[in-house]
Design a protein around this motif. Structure first.
Motif, short mmCIF file in Angstrom:
data_model
loop_
_atom_site.label_atom_id
_atom_site.label_comp_id
_atom_site.label_asym_id
_atom_site.label_seq_id
_atom_site.Cartn_x
_atom_site.Cartn_y
_atom_site.Cartn_z
N VAL A 216 0.53 -1.50 0.13
CA VAL A 216 0.39 0.11 0.14
C VAL A 216 0.65 1.40 0.09
CG1 VAL A 216 -1.70 1.24 1.22
CG2 VAL A 216 -1.87 -0.66 1.60
N LEU A 217 0.39 2.50 -0.67
CA LEU A 217 1.18 3.62 -1.27
C LEU A 217 -0.22 4.44 -0.44
CD1 LEU A 217 2.21 1.51 -3.73
CD2 LEU A 217 4.04 3.48 -3.40
N LEU A 218 0.20 5.22 0.28
CA LEU A 218 -0.76 6.79 0.79
C LEU A 218 0.03 7.85 0.69
CD1 LEU A 218 -0.35 7.60 3.40
CD2 LEU A 218 -1.69 5.05 3.70
N ASN A 219 -0.50 9.59 0.70
CA ASN A 219 -0.25 10.26 0.93
C ASN A 219 -0.89 10.89 1.63
OD1 ASN A 219 1.40 10.23 -1.61
ND2 ASN A 219 -0.15 10.58 -3.15
N ALA A 220 0.05 11.86 2.84
CA ALA A 220 -0.75 11.81 4.03
C ALA A 220 0.02 13.42 4.52
CB ALA A 220 -0.28 10.41 5.27
N PRO A 221 -0.81 14.36 4.87
CA PRO A 221 -0.67 15.45 5.07
C PRO A 221 0.38 15.35 6.45
CG PRO A 221 -3.12 14.84 5.31
CD PRO A 221 -2.26 13.90 4.54
N ASN A 222 1.86 16.14 6.59
CA ASN A 222 2.67 16.03 7.69
C ASN A 222 1.95 15.99 8.75
OD1 ASN A 222 4.34 15.36 5.88
ND2 ASN A 222 5.38 17.54 5.95
N GLU A 223 1.00 16.60 8.80
CA GLU A 223 0.58 16.78 10.43
C GLU A 223 -0.34 15.87 11.12
OE1 GLU A 223 -2.60 19.02 7.97
OE2 GLU A 223 -0.39 19.03 7.57
N LYS A 224 -0.85 15.24 10.61
CA LYS A 224 -1.78 13.64 10.30
C LYS A 224 -0.99 12.52 10.44
CE LYS A 224 -5.90 16.13 8.75
NZ LYS A 224 -7.42 15.96 8.34
N LEU A 225 0.59 12.28 9.82
CA LEU A 225 1.09 11.62 9.21
C LEU A 225 1.17 10.56 11.01
CD1 LEU A 225 2.97 10.50 7.06
CD2 LEU A 225 4.58 11.77 8.75
N LYS A 226 1.46 10.93 11.98
CA LYS A 226 2.17 10.08 13.63
C LYS A 226 0.41 9.39 13.53
CE LYS A 226 2.98 9.96 18.18
NZ LYS A 226 2.88 11.47 19.59
N ASP A 227 -0.56 10.06 13.33
CA ASP A 227 -1.88 9.62 13.29
C ASP A 227 -2.02 7.72 12.72
OD1 ASP A 227 -2.49 10.91 15.57
OD2 ASP A 227 -3.45 12.47 14.70
N ILE A 228 -1.78 8.34 11.11
CA ILE A 228 -1.65 7.81 9.87
C ILE A 228 -1.06 5.96 10.63
CG2 ILE A 228 -1.78 7.25 7.44
CD1 ILE A 228 -2.47 10.12 7.51
N ILE A 229 0.17 6.72 10.99
CA ILE A 229 1.08 5.96 10.87
C ILE A 229 1.10 4.76 11.90
CG2 ILE A 229 3.73 4.92 11.87
CD1 ILE A 229 4.93 8.14 10.04
N ALA A 230 0.31 4.78 12.94
CA ALA A 230 0.05 4.54 14.33
C ALA A 230 -0.89 3.34 13.76
CB ALA A 230 -0.74 5.24 15.49
N LEU A 231 -1.84 3.64 12.40
CA LEU A 231 -2.87 2.29 11.90
C LEU A 231 -1.85 0.93 11.57
CD1 LEU A 231 -5.61 4.95 10.94
CD2 LEU A 231 -5.75 3.19 12.87
N LEU A 232 -0.86 1.77 10.65
CA LEU A 232 -0.15 0.84 9.86
C LEU A 232 0.23 -0.37 10.83
CD1 LEU A 232 0.71 3.31 7.79
CD2 LEU A 232 -1.23 2.03 7.05
N PRO A 233 -0.03 -1.36 10.44
CA PRO A 233 0.24 -2.58 11.02
C PRO A 233 1.34 -3.63 9.96
CG PRO A 233 -1.27 -2.87 9.60
CD PRO A 233 -1.59 -1.78 9.12
N GLY A 234 2.36 -2.58 9.56
CA GLY A 234 4.03 -3.23 8.97
C GLY A 234 4.59 -3.84 9.30
N MET A 235 5.48 -4.36 7.95
CA MET A 235 6.68 -5.30 8.66
C MET A 235 7.17 -5.58 9.76
SD MET A 235 7.53 -7.48 5.17
CE MET A 235 8.13 -5.46 4.04
N ARG A 236 8.09 -3.77 9.70
CA ARG A 236 8.80 -3.47 11.20
C ARG A 236 7.96 -2.26 10.63
NH1 ARG A 236 15.49 -5.25 10.77
NH2 ARG A 236 14.69 -7.19 10.77
N SER A 237 8.41 -0.81 10.47
CA SER A 237 7.64 0.11 10.34
C SER A 237 7.08 0.44 8.50
CB SER A 237 8.76 1.58 11.07
OG SER A 237 9.87 1.30 10.45
N PRO A 238 6.32 1.35 8.27
CA PRO A 238 6.83 1.92 7.13
C PRO A 238 7.74 3.09 6.43
CG PRO A 238 5.04 3.16 8.69
CD PRO A 238 5.32 2.05 9.29
#
Length: 285
Positions: A216-238
């Motif tokens: 999955v690839l997505l675009n995110a505004p930087n001010e919401k980046l932390k919240d979006i990353i918290a939702l992602l169950p990546g292999m290690r980190s996105p």
């Protein structure tokens, strides 16, 4: 070099799925029409095309080193054999079914009844656990017709879509077990064979992980980046990369397909945009 010998069902859906996973593992097999044995061009492997029910004995005798068979066959004829890998395809159920016109209350309804099946050991063990005694008629082939010709009161057979039961005016009333294709190992496999088996398992595991995942690839505004990353169950980190447009980042990750839509909805609510989803061919960890 020694070749690892693998047994594959001679025909049917399991045959097709088995050959497909080997192909996805980069293993090409030259199998001509009606050939019972064929070799791979690019991996030390030799495939034997056999009847599904005969494969457990071929494994015990050391005629083949490994096999791809249905878990249902292993439970019926090969509980002493070792499963090296569950493969996640050719899923089905082994179920008890009765005529649609017959009312069903519980497993106790099978007491004293005649059951036609190709899985006598499975049925006998299941009924014994439930404290039920029934008369078994062993049939090799299409058992669905048995109630219609008066041979049996019920049947036990594998069920995939249920269409065969429907066409024969039967209904599924008890699911005895769930089955999928498994990779099974002969107790007589050599040390050299074990080395080749591990190489094959490494490839299979990479393919199975890829089948269960989406990139999955997505675009995110930087001010919401932390919240979006918290939702992602990546292999290690996105992976996070800055976009040309200031204040925005591109986020790359892997999502399990079973949780895919749930996660995508949460990402959109959190402010993700331009979500792109791609299949993964292999995933090597």
């Amino acid at each position: 070099m020694k070749k690892i010998r693998i047994a594959i069902q001679k025909s049917g859906r399991l045959n097709e799925d088995s050959l497909q996973i080997l192909k996805d593992c980069g293993i090409s097999i030259d199998n001509g029409k009606d050939q019972l044995k064929a070799s791979s061009r690019n991996f030390p492997l030799e495939a034997f095309y056999l009847r599904n029910g005969d494969i457990p004995q071929y494994l015990r005798d050391g005629v083949v080193d490994i096999a791809i068979i249905g878990e249902n066959v292993l439970i019926e004829k090969g509980q002493d054999l070792i499963v090296a890998e569950k493969l996640g395809f050719s899923k089905c159920k082994v179920s008890l079914a009765i005529p649609k016109s017959v009312k069903y209350n519980s497993i106790k309804d099978f007491e004293g009844k005649r059951i036609a099946t190709s899985y006598p050991n499975t049925v006998e063990n299941y009924l014994k656990e439930k404290g039920v005694k029934a008369e078994l008629h062993i049939i090799n082939g299409s058992v669905e017709i048995a109630p219609n010709i008066g041979l049996a009161d019920a049947i036990c057979d594998i069920v995939s879509s249920g269409s065969t039961l429907f066409k024969n005016n039967l209904k599924e009333v008890e699911v005895m077990l769930h089955s999928e294709a498994v990779l099974v190992v002969s107790p007589q496999i050599s040390e050299e064979g074990k080395i080749l088996l591990e190489k094959l398992r490494f490839r299979i595991q990479s393919v199975l992980r890829a089948r269960q995942s989406k990139y999955v690839l997505l675009n995110a505004p930087n001010e919401k980046l932390k919240d979006i990353i918290a939702l992602l169950p990546g292999m290690r980190s996105p992976t996070v990369l800055p976009l040309a447009e200031e204040g925005w980042s591109s986020v790359h990750t892997v999502i399990n397909k079973d949780k895919f839509w749930e996660v995508i909805e949460e990402l959109k609510e959190a402010g993700a945009e331009g979500i792109l989803v791609c299949p993964i061919e292999k995933m090597v960890l």
